[in-house]
Design a protein around this motif. Structure first.
Motif, mmCIF file in Angstrom:
data_model
loop_
_atom_site.group_PDB
_atom_site.id
_atom_site.type_symbol
_atom_site.label_atom_id
_atom_site.label_comp_id
_atom_site.label_asym_id
_atom_site.label_seq_id
_atom_site.Cartn_x
_atom_site.Cartn_y
_atom_site.Cartn_z
ATOM 1 N N PHE A 130 0.834 -1.193 0.000
ATOM 2 C CA PHE A 130 0.000 0.000 0.000
ATOM 3 C C PHE A 130 0.877 1.255 0.000
ATOM 4 N N TYR A 131 0.478 2.247 -0.814
ATOM 5 C CA TYR A 131 1.172 3.528 -0.885
ATOM 6 C C TYR A 131 0.181 4.642 -0.574
ATOM 7 N N ASN A 132 0.666 5.711 0.056
ATOM 8 C CA ASN A 132 -0.192 6.885 0.209
ATOM 9 C C ASN A 132 -0.104 7.734 -1.054
ATOM 10 N N GLN A 133 -0.856 8.834 -1.102
ATOM 11 C CA GLN A 133 -0.900 9.632 -2.319
ATOM 12 C C GLN A 133 0.425 10.320 -2.618
ATOM 13 N N SER A 134 1.284 10.440 -1.622
ATOM 14 C CA SER A 134 2.613 11.020 -1.826
ATOM 15 C C SER A 134 3.612 10.016 -2.367
ATOM 16 N N GLY A 135 3.175 8.756 -2.527
ATOM 17 C CA GLY A 135 4.048 7.725 -3.073
ATOM 18 C C GLY A 135 4.874 6.989 -2.035
ATOM 19 N N ASN A 136 4.605 7.216 -0.760
ATOM 20 C CA ASN A 136 5.344 6.533 0.299
ATOM 21 C C ASN A 136 4.675 5.205 0.639
ATOM 22 N N GLN A 137 5.479 4.150 0.766
ATOM 23 C CA GLN A 137 4.936 2.860 1.185
ATOM 24 C C GLN A 137 4.517 2.947 2.648
ATOM 25 N N VAL A 138 3.267 2.545 2.928
ATOM 26 C CA VAL A 138 2.757 2.635 4.294
ATOM 27 C C VAL A 138 2.487 1.272 4.904
ATOM 28 N N LEU A 139 2.400 0.223 4.078
ATOM 29 C CA LEU A 139 2.119 -1.105 4.622
ATOM 30 C C LEU A 139 2.394 -2.159 3.566
ATOM 31 N N GLN A 140 2.903 -3.298 4.025
ATOM 32 C CA GLN A 140 3.001 -4.475 3.155
ATOM 33 C C GLN A 140 2.453 -5.681 3.901
ATOM 34 N N GLU A 141 1.546 -6.396 3.258
ATOM 35 C CA GLU A 141 0.913 -7.570 3.845
ATOM 36 C C GLU A 141 1.167 -8.776 2.955
ATOM 37 N N SER A 142 1.289 -9.953 3.587
ATOM 38 C CA SER A 142 1.452 -11.207 2.849
ATOM 39 C C SER A 142 0.148 -11.985 2.863
ATOM 40 N N ALA A 143 -0.207 -12.523 1.721
ATOM 41 C CA ALA A 143 -1.419 -13.339 1.632
ATOM 42 C C ALA A 143 -1.136 -14.746 2.133
ATOM 43 N N PRO A 144 -2.149 -15.429 2.648
ATOM 44 C CA PRO A 144 -1.976 -16.851 2.971
ATOM 45 C C PRO A 144 -1.841 -17.645 1.684
ATOM 46 N N PRO A 145 -1.426 -18.901 1.741
ATOM 47 C CA PRO A 145 -1.408 -19.724 0.530
ATOM 48 C C PRO A 145 -2.799 -19.756 -0.118
ATOM 49 N N LEU A 146 -2.833 -19.532 -1.427
ATOM 50 C CA LEU A 146 -4.100 -19.513 -2.155
ATOM 51 C C LEU A 146 -4.212 -20.806 -2.959
ATOM 52 N N THR A 147 -5.169 -21.646 -2.600
ATOM 53 C CA THR A 147 -5.339 -22.894 -3.328
ATOM 54 C C THR A 147 -5.911 -22.627 -4.715
ATOM 55 N N ALA A 148 -5.903 -23.642 -5.567
ATOM 56 C CA ALA A 148 -6.226 -23.489 -6.984
ATOM 57 C C ALA A 148 -7.559 -22.791 -7.202
ATOM 58 N N TYR A 149 -7.522 -21.709 -7.947
ATOM 59 C CA TYR A 149 -8.683 -20.954 -8.418
ATOM 60 C C TYR A 149 -9.498 -20.294 -7.311
ATOM 61 N N ARG A 150 -9.053 -20.365 -6.068
ATOM 62 C CA ARG A 150 -9.858 -19.813 -4.984
ATOM 63 C C ARG A 150 -9.490 -18.361 -4.704
ATOM 64 N N SER A 151 -10.434 -17.680 -4.069
ATOM 65 C CA SER A 151 -10.273 -16.262 -3.758
ATOM 66 C C SER A 151 -9.991 -16.049 -2.279
ATOM 67 N N TRP A 152 -9.287 -14.958 -2.011
ATOM 68 C CA TRP A 152 -8.986 -14.503 -0.650
ATOM 69 C C TRP A 152 -9.599 -13.123 -0.479
ATOM 70 N N TYR A 153 -10.177 -12.881 0.698
ATOM 71 C CA TYR A 153 -10.870 -11.626 0.993
ATOM 72 C C TYR A 153 -10.138 -10.891 2.115
ATOM 73 N N PRO A 154 -9.052 -10.178 1.808
ATOM 74 C CA PRO A 154 -8.333 -9.456 2.865
ATOM 75 C C PRO A 154 -9.214 -8.378 3.487
ATOM 76 N N ASN A 155 -9.142 -8.247 4.782
ATOM 77 C CA ASN A 155 -9.990 -7.308 5.526
ATOM 78 C C ASN A 155 -9.166 -6.092 5.933
ATOM 79 N N LEU A 156 -9.436 -4.940 5.319
ATOM 80 C CA LEU A 156 -8.678 -3.734 5.636
ATOM 81 C C LEU A 156 -8.880 -3.300 7.075
ATOM 82 N N ALA A 157 -10.022 -3.645 7.667
ATOM 83 C CA ALA A 157 -10.278 -3.260 9.053
ATOM 84 C C ALA A 157 -9.290 -3.920 10.005
#
Length: 399
Positions: A133-160
């Motif tokens: 994630f970057y803010n509007q000034s172009g600074n990186q504010v966060l990096q998150e890693s996804a869990p392993p994603l099995t074949a063709y399945r979706s992940w729903y990251p929660n910003l909250a």
């Protein structure tokens, strides 16, 4: 106003990262319908496979005559991702992207929060997906890693649940070095409507087209144009408008973004963006009278051919909402210097012909002999043009 999808080509495979049937989200209930068209001149067989968020999958088969349109209501009663494979050319997809950009992601900004959906487009488990994630000034504010994603399945990251400050507004890069992914952003307001949907883009361009901006008119529209610099270098951006508003020039830092707001009564207009680095842009238009809203990614190029999988005239959507009548509108913009002769062919056989003058914005609605119509349309033009399609209802809840 629900923004439709317009495609310039067809393919034998489609992916839908988020499909719902009676899916509860707080005080909201979501229902999906797929509108599928066989764009070829021969019959096609479609295999639809639904991958449920709680595990397991189910499948169905559809047979299409040449040019046929079919609509499918989802009856899995689960949040799902979907893979659709076809025996003939039907639809579209990009199943190769390993890096995707979202120009405008929000967390409790002006009442809106992004609801992200990321789908693994490969047939094996995918590891190593990251969200930056970057803010509007172009600074990186966060990096998150996804869990392993099995074949063709979706992940729903929660910003909250992420350490992004309330009021965050910026951009997102989804990186997947080990396999292709798709990402969509369903922005929801705190009041439940409207819904703004946009998809991640695999690459930017030094020229972009935003053909569907609007301010004023009978529904008191306002528009926003969020421009994002995808590169690691500063970008100088120029925005030219079709209606004499004047030009806008500004500089964007690497991975920075800026939003232009249009709220005066200019009517319908378009914008052409040029830059010395690859950029992306998201268009958002809202009605001040009904709350109806739409969002779409700016185009990277004009085309002489488009497919519009869903067009409606006076049809109660899914035959379930007896009090709301829906109608489609197709918007054209000619960015060139030569008049464009355009033909619209609807799936019921009716046609329309219009001429779009250089620099002109023009809207066209279905003129079918039968009042109730739900199907598809194709557009061909003598010159490269831009096409956006929208569906509006007479309800007051954001339709």
């Amino acid at each position: 106003v629900a923004e439709g999808t317009q495609q310039t080509n067809a393919t034998s495979q489609l992916f839908f990262p988020a499909v719902y049937d009676n899916y509860k989200d707080g005080n909201r209930t979501w229902q999906s319908m797929l509108s599928l068209q066989n764009t070829s001149t021969s019959a096609a067989t479609a295999q639809l496979t639904f991958y449920h968020s709680t595990g397991g999958s189910s499948a169905m088969t559809l047979n299409f005559a040449a040019g046929q349109v079919q609509t499918v209501s989802i009856n899995n009663s689960l949040s799902t991702s979907t893979k659709v494979s076809y025996g003939a050319e039907l639809g579209w997809s990009d199943a190769s992207a390993k890096t995707l950009y979202l120009p405008a992601v929000a967390k409790d900004t002006n009442g809106f929060t992004s609801n992200l959906v990321i789908q693994n487009l490969s047939n094996s488990t995918l590891n190593g997906v990251t969200l930056t994630f970057y803010n509007q000034s172009g600074n990186q504010v966060l990096q998150e890693s996804a869990p392993p994603l099995t074949a063709y399945r979706s992940w729903y990251p929660n910003l909250a649940q992420m350490s992004l400050a309330n009021g965050y507004s910026g951009s997102l890069i989804v990186s997947s070095p080990n396999g292709p992914v798709a990402v969509i952003d369903n922005k929801l307001s705190s009041t439940g409507s409207p819904l703004l949907t946009s998809n991640g883009m695999a690459a930017g361009s030094q020229t972009l087209y935003a053909p569907g901006l609007a301010t004023g008119l009978s529904q008191q529209f306002s528009s926003e144009l969020t421009v994002y610099n995808t590169s690691n270098q500063p970008a100088a951006v120029n925005v030219t408008h079709s209606d004499g508003i004047g030009n806008s020039q500004f500089n964007l830092p690497a991975h920075g973004s800026q939003t232009l707001t249009y709220d005066s009564g200019h009517g319908a207009f378009a914008a052409i963006l040029t830059a010395d680095q690859a950029i992306l842009a998201l268009v958002t238009t809202r009605s001040g009278t009904t709350g109806a809203s739409t969002a779409y990614n700016a185009f990277t190029q004009a085309s002489t051919s488009y497919f519009l999988p869903l067009q409606i005239k006076g049809k109660d959507y899914q035959d379930r909402i007896s009090s709301i009548s829906f109608i489609s509108s197709i918007g054209f913009f000619n960015p060139g210097s030569t008049p464009a002769d355009v033909q619209i062919l609807y799936s019921n056989g009716s046609t329309q012909q219009v001429t779009i003058q250089p620099g002109q914005i023009r809207g066209v609605g279905p003129s079918n002999d039968t009042f109730y119509f739900m199907g598809a349309a194709s557009v061909t033009s003598s010159q490269p043009i831009l096409v956006v399609t929208s569906i509006s209802g007479n309800g007051t809840d954001g339709d």
